[in-house]
Design a protein around this motif. Structure first.
Motif, mmCIF file in Angstrom:
data_model
loop_
_atom_site.group_PDB
_atom_site.id
_atom_site.type_symbol
_atom_site.label_atom_id
_atom_site.label_comp_id
_atom_site.label_asym_id
_atom_site.label_seq_id
_atom_site.Cartn_x
_atom_site.Cartn_y
_atom_site.Cartn_z
ATOM 1 N N UNK A 1 0.800 -1.135 0.058
ATOM 2 C CA UNK A 1 0.086 0.071 0.056
ATOM 3 C C UNK A 1 0.952 1.152 -0.002
ATOM 4 N N UNK A 2 0.660 2.013 -0.883
ATOM 5 C CA UNK A 2 1.175 3.411 -0.841
ATOM 6 C C UNK A 2 0.974 4.368 0.117
ATOM 7 N N UNK A 3 -0.565 4.403 0.467
ATOM 8 C CA UNK A 3 -0.925 5.111 1.618
ATOM 9 C C UNK A 3 -1.825 4.441 2.772
ATOM 10 N N UNK A 4 -1.847 4.000 3.601
ATOM 11 C CA UNK A 4 -0.437 4.287 4.210
ATOM 12 C C UNK A 4 0.695 3.300 3.779
ATOM 13 N N UNK A 5 1.745 3.612 4.146
ATOM 14 C CA UNK A 5 2.975 2.878 3.482
ATOM 15 C C UNK A 5 3.150 1.550 4.525
ATOM 16 N N UNK A 6 2.752 0.740 3.810
ATOM 17 C CA UNK A 6 2.717 -0.667 4.783
ATOM 18 C C UNK A 6 2.655 -1.792 3.654
ATOM 19 N N UNK A 7 3.338 -2.924 4.142
ATOM 20 C CA UNK A 7 3.610 -4.031 3.212
ATOM 21 C C UNK A 7 3.115 -5.312 4.110
ATOM 22 N N UNK A 8 2.126 -6.057 3.493
ATOM 23 C CA UNK A 8 1.885 -7.336 3.999
ATOM 24 C C UNK A 8 2.217 -8.439 3.140
ATOM 25 N N UNK B 1 4.743 -4.981 7.860
ATOM 26 C CA UNK B 1 5.456 -3.944 8.300
ATOM 27 C C UNK B 1 5.145 -3.069 9.260
ATOM 28 N N UNK B 2 3.817 -3.080 9.674
ATOM 29 C CA UNK B 2 3.228 -1.955 10.639
ATOM 30 C C UNK B 2 1.925 -2.781 11.080
ATOM 31 N N UNK B 3 2.072 -3.225 12.298
ATOM 32 C CA UNK B 3 0.742 -3.979 12.861
ATOM 33 C C UNK B 3 -0.164 -2.883 13.084
ATOM 34 N N UNK B 4 -0.157 -1.566 13.086
ATOM 35 C CA UNK B 4 -1.210 -0.439 13.312
ATOM 36 C C UNK B 4 -2.100 -0.548 11.852
ATOM 37 N N UNK B 5 -1.451 -1.136 10.858
ATOM 38 C CA UNK B 5 -2.314 -0.975 9.646
ATOM 39 C C UNK B 5 -2.891 -2.639 9.296
ATOM 40 N N UNK B 6 -2.915 -3.773 10.444
ATOM 41 C CA UNK B 6 -3.016 -5.028 9.999
ATOM 42 C C UNK B 6 -4.180 -5.335 11.084
#
Length: 170
Positions: free
Chosen positions: A7-14, A33-38
């Motif tokens: 994802x570009x916005x927010x910058x995260x990779x699953x 890459x960021x549990x806040x967006x998972x």
């Protein structure tokens, strides 16, 4: 085999492992890459600077990484559990919770067991008898052409509804 969702916005990779189960392919969350967006709370989580913000905005913001992207994809045997509760519902197939990591909130995955209906929707049945009895209904909203490969790659979103059950009083 791995599948990356960026994802570009927010910058995260699953990163998901592609796992064969019952002659179908499912995704199993391996890294975020960021549990806040998972939607899953994988353990252990490690606090590290967010590389995107550090590189592009010269801001060092801590983020929680979780999982192991380099771990080999697990290879295990599988057995399908199916049931027929009524003619109206038809044959339902149990979906192991690991295939829903990152797709539904962990709090729901701990409370409900999920069965897939013939129309590909899910029904979440409570795991215990705590509190008011409810069911979860998860309807898929397909957003593009169907996936004919069998790899489950068709774009879709889901609508999750909690439905209260009425119990018969004696």
């Amino acid at each position: 085999l791995k599948e990356l969702v960026v994802y570009q916005t927010p910058p995260v990779i699953h990163i998901y492992d592609v796992v064969e189960y019952g002659r179908r392919f499912y995704l199993q969350l391996a890294f975020t890459s960021d549990v806040g967006w998972c939607l899953h709370d994988p353990q252990p989580a490690v606090m590290t600077p967010n590389p995107y913000l550090l590189h592009h905005h010269r801001v060092s913001v801590q983020g929680l990484l979780a999982g192991d992207a380099e771990r080999p994809t697990p290879s295990t045997g599988s057995i399908l559990l199916r049931r027929i509760l009524s003619d109206q519902l038809g044959v339902q197939t149990l979906i192991p919770v690991r295939f829903l990591w990152g797709l539904l909130p962990s709090a729901l995955l701990r409370q409900y067991e999920f069965w897939q209906n013939p129309d590909e929707s899910l029904m979440g049945c409570p795991r215990g008898a705590d509190g008011r009895p409810t069911l979860l209904r998860v309807a898929l909203v397909k957003e593009g052409p169907p996936d004919k490969s069998g790899h489950g790659c068709a774009p879709a979103s889901a609508v999750v509804r909690r439905v209260g059950l009425r119990l018969a009083h004696k």
